[in-house]
Design an enzyme around this catalytic site. Structure first.
Site, PDB file in Angstrom:
ATOM      1  N   PHE A  21       0.816  -1.211   0.000  1.00  0.00           N
ATOM      2  CA  PHE A  21       0.000   0.000   0.000  1.00  0.00           C
ATOM      3  C   PHE A  21       0.851   1.262   0.000  1.00  0.00           C
ATOM      4  O   PHE A  21       0.371   2.351   0.314  1.00  0.00           O
ATOM      5  CB  PHE A  21      -0.927  -0.010   1.218  1.00  0.00           C
ATOM      6  CG  PHE A  21      -1.700  -1.301   1.354  1.00  0.00           C
ATOM      7  CD1 PHE A  21      -2.837  -1.525   0.597  1.00  0.00           C
ATOM      8  CD2 PHE A  21      -1.253  -2.297   2.202  1.00  0.00           C
ATOM      9  CE1 PHE A  21      -3.539  -2.717   0.706  1.00  0.00           C
ATOM     10  CE2 PHE A  21      -1.949  -3.492   2.314  1.00  0.00           C
ATOM     11  CZ  PHE A  21      -3.090  -3.715   1.561  1.00  0.00           C
ATOM     12  N   GLY A  54       6.134  -3.609  10.183  1.00  0.00           N
ATOM     13  CA  GLY A  54       5.073  -3.825   9.208  1.00  0.00           C
ATOM     14  C   GLY A  54       5.631  -4.011   7.815  1.00  0.00           C
ATOM     15  O   GLY A  54       5.715  -3.067   7.041  1.00  0.00           O
ATOM     16  N   ASP A  76       7.661  -8.051  11.604  1.00  0.00           N
ATOM     17  CA  ASP A  76       6.256  -8.297  11.261  1.00  0.00           C
ATOM     18  C   ASP A  76       5.897  -9.708  11.709  1.00  0.00           C
ATOM     19  O   ASP A  76       6.654 -10.649  11.457  1.00  0.00           O
ATOM     20  CB  ASP A  76       6.052  -8.163   9.742  1.00  0.00           C
ATOM     21  CG  ASP A  76       4.583  -8.009   9.352  1.00  0.00           C
ATOM     22  OD1 ASP A  76       3.732  -8.727   9.903  1.00  0.00           O
ATOM     23  OD2 ASP A  76       4.290  -7.173   8.492  1.00  0.00           O
ATOM     24  N   SER A  88       5.564  -6.735  17.352  1.00  0.00           N
ATOM     25  CA  SER A  88       6.485  -5.628  17.591  1.00  0.00           C
ATOM     26  C   SER A  88       6.982  -5.576  19.030  1.00  0.00           C
ATOM     27  O   SER A  88       8.192  -5.446  19.290  1.00  0.00           O
ATOM     28  CB  SER A  88       5.780  -4.313  17.227  1.00  0.00           C
ATOM     29  OG  SER A  88       6.618  -3.203  17.413  1.00  0.00           O
ATOM     30  N   HIS A 127      -2.891  -0.422  12.491  1.00  0.00           N
ATOM     31  CA  HIS A 127      -3.388   0.947  12.528  1.00  0.00           C
ATOM     32  C   HIS A 127      -4.425   1.196  13.623  1.00  0.00           C
ATOM     33  O   HIS A 127      -5.090   2.244  13.622  1.00  0.00           O
ATOM     34  CB  HIS A 127      -3.969   1.332  11.164  1.00  0.00           C
ATOM     35  CG  HIS A 127      -2.915   1.644  10.145  1.00  0.00           C
ATOM     36  ND1 HIS A 127      -1.608   1.246  10.276  1.00  0.00           N
ATOM     37  CD2 HIS A 127      -2.975   2.336   8.981  1.00  0.00           C
ATOM     38  CE1 HIS A 127      -0.902   1.665   9.229  1.00  0.00           C
ATOM     39  NE2 HIS A 127      -1.718   2.336   8.428  1.00  0.00           N
ATOM     40  N   HIS A 143       3.956   6.038   8.265  1.00  0.00           N
ATOM     41  CA  HIS A 143       3.118   5.953   7.069  1.00  0.00           C
ATOM     42  C   HIS A 143       1.643   6.108   7.413  1.00  0.00           C
ATOM     43  O   HIS A 143       1.208   5.809   8.520  1.00  0.00           O
ATOM     44  CB  HIS A 143       3.343   4.599   6.386  1.00  0.00           C
ATOM     45  CG  HIS A 143       2.751   4.515   5.024  1.00  0.00           C
ATOM     46  ND1 HIS A 143       2.048   3.414   4.581  1.00  0.00           N
ATOM     47  CD2 HIS A 143       2.746   5.403   3.983  1.00  0.00           C
ATOM     48  CE1 HIS A 143       1.659   3.620   3.328  1.00  0.00           C
ATOM     49  NE2 HIS A 143       2.047   4.815   2.952  1.00  0.00           N
ATOM     50  N   ASP A 144       0.884   6.568   6.442  1.00  0.00           N
ATOM     51  CA  ASP A 144      -0.578   6.712   6.541  1.00  0.00           C
ATOM     52  C   ASP A 144      -1.001   7.790   7.538  1.00  0.00           C
ATOM     53  O   ASP A 144      -1.888   7.571   8.374  1.00  0.00           O
ATOM     54  CB  ASP A 144      -1.251   5.375   6.887  1.00  0.00           C
ATOM     55  CG  ASP A 144      -1.229   4.405   5.726  1.00  0.00           C
ATOM     56  OD1 ASP A 144      -1.143   4.870   4.564  1.00  0.00           O
ATOM     57  OD2 ASP A 144      -1.287   3.180   5.961  1.00  0.00           O
TER      58      ASP A 144
END
Length: 206
Positions: A15, A41, A66, A119, A139, A164-165
């Site tokens: 993504f 991730g 991950d 994690s 998330h 990210h995101d």
């Protein structure tokens, strides 16, 4: 500046936008001089390939953390579920076999250390200084805060935290990455370097 990757990156599930991947590449190329790079991730390895391709010329290392069981949004019935990554025998998500195949195809195995664990468990005894931490794990707020608290403290002065995101507007996406971005800035330990699409790049002060 355009970059050359050892694989057709568009064929790798993930993504990460190309602009964000290229920003990670250039960031890792600089951060390698400060310490190892680590991502939380990895999914199928798209971001890992950008990072490792940058580390390879200077013999740097990327730790790819991950559990490969998928985040909340990857589970059956959820928005980003991919049936090709579902292990019917175990009735669990399993992206690790695709991750390994992609890293091997890219001929980057000597510069990637997969850490197949949640994690918090991977961080439990961690003591390697890091020049770059890239957070792109679960998330949910709990997952994002855990990733930030586990790994940001290992970044060396002058090193980088990339998240990210980041969506400041809730209408555009989930807020957990934006929340830890704000936590990092509020800590006084990080300063904003740049935003590339939804990728926030911060530098550790001091």
């Amino acid at each position: 500046m355009s970059i050359k990757l050892p694989i057709d990156i568009h064929a790798v599930k993930g993504f990460l936008a190309a602009t964000e991947g290229e920003a990670l590449y250039h960031l890792a190329a600089e951060a390698c001089a400060l310490g190892a790079c680590l991502e939380v991730g990895s999914y199928c390895g798209k971001s890992t390939i950008y990072l490792a391709a940058a580390c390879k010329p200077v013999d740097g290392i990327v730790f790819a953390v991950d559990h490969h069981r998928g985040s909340e949004e990857h589970q059956p019935g959820e928005e980003y579920h991919d049936p090709e990554l579902f292990d019917d025998r175990m009735q669990l998500m399993d992206s690790f076999h695709v991750f390994r195949r992609n890293i091997r195809t890219a001929q980057l195995e000597d510069w990637v250390v997969p850490v197949v664990a949640p994690s918090a468990i991977a961080a439990r005894r961690w003591n390697t200084p890091l020049g770059l931490v890239f957070i792109d794990g679960g998330h949910s707020l709990e997952a994002a805060v855990t990733d930030y608290r586990c790994w940001a403290r290992h970044i060396v002065p002058g090193g980088y935290l990339a998240i990210h995101d980041i969506f400041p507007d809730p209408a555009d996406g989930g807020q957990a990455p934006y929340d830890i971005y704000k936590l990092a800035l509020a800590s006084g330990e990080f300063e904003l370097v740049e935003m590339v699409d939804t990728l926030g790049v911060l530098r550790r002060i001091g």
